[in-house]
Design a protein around this motif. Sequence first.
Motif, PDB file in Angstrom:
ATOM      1  N   GLN A   1       0.817  -1.204   0.000  1.00  0.00           N
ATOM      2  CA  GLN A   1       0.000   0.000   0.000  1.00  0.00           C
ATOM      3  C   GLN A   1       0.857   1.262   0.000  1.00  0.00           C
ATOM      4  O   GLN A   1       0.470   2.293  -0.539  1.00  0.00           O
ATOM      5  CB  GLN A   1      -0.914   0.029   1.237  1.00  0.00           C
ATOM      6  CG  GLN A   1      -1.652  -1.248   1.538  1.00  0.00           C
ATOM      7  CD  GLN A   1      -2.408  -1.805   0.353  1.00  0.00           C
ATOM      8  OE1 GLN A   1      -3.104  -1.070  -0.339  1.00  0.00           O
ATOM      9  NE2 GLN A   1      -2.269  -3.103   0.112  1.00  0.00           N
TER      10      GLN A   1
ATOM     11  N   ARG B   1      -8.015   3.885   1.887  1.00  0.00           N
ATOM     12  CA  ARG B   1      -7.771   5.322   1.820  1.00  0.00           C
ATOM     13  C   ARG B   1      -6.931   5.747   0.617  1.00  0.00           C
ATOM     14  O   ARG B   1      -6.374   6.838   0.617  1.00  0.00           O
ATOM     15  CB  ARG B   1      -7.088   5.791   3.109  1.00  0.00           C
ATOM     16  CG  ARG B   1      -8.017   5.805   4.306  1.00  0.00           C
ATOM     17  CD  ARG B   1      -7.260   5.987   5.611  1.00  0.00           C
ATOM     18  NE  ARG B   1      -8.166   6.197   6.741  1.00  0.00           N
ATOM     19  CZ  ARG B   1      -8.844   5.225   7.345  1.00  0.00           C
ATOM     20  NH1 ARG B   1      -8.691   3.964   6.928  1.00  0.00           N
ATOM     21  NH2 ARG B   1      -9.654   5.498   8.350  1.00  0.00           N
ATOM     22  N   ARG B   2      -6.826   4.910  -0.347  1.00  0.00           N
ATOM     23  CA  ARG B   2      -6.069   5.291  -1.533  1.00  0.00           C
ATOM     24  C   ARG B   2      -6.798   4.821  -2.782  1.00  0.00           C
ATOM     25  O   ARG B   2      -7.606   3.882  -2.744  1.00  0.00           O
ATOM     26  CB  ARG B   2      -4.659   4.686  -1.512  1.00  0.00           C
ATOM     27  CG  ARG B   2      -4.623   3.174  -1.663  1.00  0.00           C
ATOM     28  CD  ARG B   2      -3.201   2.652  -1.725  1.00  0.00           C
ATOM     29  NE  ARG B   2      -3.181   1.200  -1.871  1.00  0.00           N
ATOM     30  CZ  ARG B   2      -3.225   0.562  -3.042  1.00  0.00           C
ATOM     31  NH1 ARG B   2      -3.308   1.264  -4.165  1.00  0.00           N
ATOM     32  NH2 ARG B   2      -3.204  -0.746  -3.090  1.00  0.00           N
TER      33      ARG B   2
ATOM     34  N   SER C   1      -0.305   5.208  -4.385  1.00  0.00           N
ATOM     35  CA  SER C   1       0.407   4.761  -3.197  1.00  0.00           C
ATOM     36  C   SER C   1       0.564   5.936  -2.247  1.00  0.00           C
ATOM     37  O   SER C   1       0.314   7.091  -2.613  1.00  0.00           O
ATOM     38  CB  SER C   1       1.784   4.203  -3.570  1.00  0.00           C
ATOM     39  OG  SER C   1       2.621   5.229  -4.087  1.00  0.00           O
ATOM     40  N   PHE C   2       0.972   5.627  -1.022  1.00  0.00           N
ATOM     41  CA  PHE C   2       1.193   6.686  -0.045  1.00  0.00           C
ATOM     42  C   PHE C   2       2.598   7.273  -0.148  1.00  0.00           C
ATOM     43  O   PHE C   2       2.877   8.307   0.456  1.00  0.00           O
ATOM     44  CB  PHE C   2       0.962   6.146   1.366  1.00  0.00           C
ATOM     45  CG  PHE C   2      -0.484   5.909   1.675  1.00  0.00           C
ATOM     46  CD1 PHE C   2      -1.268   6.922   2.177  1.00  0.00           C
ATOM     47  CD2 PHE C   2      -1.067   4.676   1.437  1.00  0.00           C
ATOM     48  CE1 PHE C   2      -2.614   6.715   2.454  1.00  0.00           C
ATOM     49  CE2 PHE C   2      -2.394   4.447   1.719  1.00  0.00           C
ATOM     50  CZ  PHE C   2      -3.181   5.475   2.224  1.00  0.00           C
TER      51      PHE C   2
END
Length: 546
Positions: free
Chosen positions: A195, A275-276, A281-282
């Motif tokens: 993630q 949440r993506r 990606s974060f």
Amino acid sequence: MTAVTAARPVRAARPRHLAGTGTLLRLALRRDRLMIPAWVLALGLTVAAMGASFEAVYDTAAQRAGLAASMNHNGSMRALYGPVFSDSVGGLVAWRMAGFGAVLAAVMSLLIVVRHTREEEETGRQELLSAAMVGRRAPLTAALLTALIANSLLAALIAGGTALSGRPAAGSLALGLAIGGTGTLFAGLAAIAAQLTESARLAKGLTGAVLGLAFALRAAGDAATADATSPLTWLSPIGWSENLRPYAGERWWILLLFLAATALAGSAAYALTARRDLGMSFLPARPGPALAPRSLSGPFGLAWRLQRTTLLGWTTGFLCAGAVFGGIAEGASDLVGGNQQTREIVERMGGQQGLTDAFLATMAGLLGMVASLYAAGAVLRLRGEETGERAEPVLAGAVGRLRWAGSHLVIAYGGTAVILASGGLALGLAHGLSADDLGGQLGPVLAAALSQVPAVWTLTGLAVLVFGLFPKATPAVWALVGGCLAIGWLGPSLKFPPWAMNLSPYSHLPKLPGADATAAPFVWLLALSALFALLGLVGVRRRDIG
């Protein structure tokens, strides 16, 4: 009736976040129908058969007690293998395989999870699947279930195999759960990495870095204490695996640590994936310059851009490992004392040219065996570019197949020499400084590390052969490399038969530093590597791409 119906509030249908999980799980198991059995059988049968090997080598209780006392007496050996909690045959099996098996199970798990999460998004296949009736959390759930099934099969095979070999059932179950539990935990950590990062390569690298840190913490903690009570050991999941103490008064409550940590990692991965956006990606990549540099005008520049980060990470890791093992090499001479059995172990692993040189030769061999993992990954990057449909745009221009493949192979072969040189340099520097003989030790130790290059290149050529002639079987390359690792690391101490030892190219190399060396084995291995690579490139030139 129509008016009444129309007046009723319409409830929004709850999203089925797990819709399609079963279908994706079956797809994942079908895609991994070769990789998972190869990993499970190779590791599980190795652990199950190790008890018989210990019985053959140490056939009396006195010999096993002497081995356990000698290993626990020396911090250098505890850093490598961990402490021995029981001098029974089962206890020795757990000492040898609890940490080693946990590392391999973690590698298996991270490959499975990243393959079915971030890699699917990177190639665009997940977007096609998500356009159908597939829930948002279904891909991650299917990947974690696939890893759970693989680790459950591994734990069952280890527990059943060791129990059928005559070991106590409780210890056998504890050993299987320790190794399988570590693998399951790293599946959750790999899910988090998938993630956070934007590519499968970075996700694997990040999870691998966490695994390396866990091994280093366990090694440092065990070097400091003889009973695995160091806080550093307890910070590492690999330390939990050995502290479960199979066959030595099992601590079943440690399984709660694995359960809690796995649940926490899985929950974090689910929270992140919610949440993506798909494909994002974060930790996104920084935007590149408006104009590409001249180095990207050719296939080699592109290959270097794609693989330079991986090479830098491996080089840094080898520098750290070489410095650690070089610093403890002088302590290897304290290991033996008057114990003849321990002396024979060290000499079988590293040669008979003196205990310190034998330890250094063992470490050089270990660096060489681990370097084959980098080489295999660098070669298989070609397959990733091919299946990700990124190779076709390159080949559509004025770039031939051999130039395209050769650009990556230059990095695979050259990178192997670079990381081995860095590991050998750090090993020689640390040992030379601790022995107050830097000038006399640096050169021989560096040469010992570089002497592993022909064996690594042989496995590199074998990976090229599989990629060129049997592209769909490229996952089997990892099994071949893992088999050579098992032979080289476990075979000398457990007296594998000569025909089994000869299957690994590392077995044909002289035990440097200190041993007499001739050019013949190096020439033969280099010739074999060239032959494998040539056949593989012929296959690349003739077969269809994709």
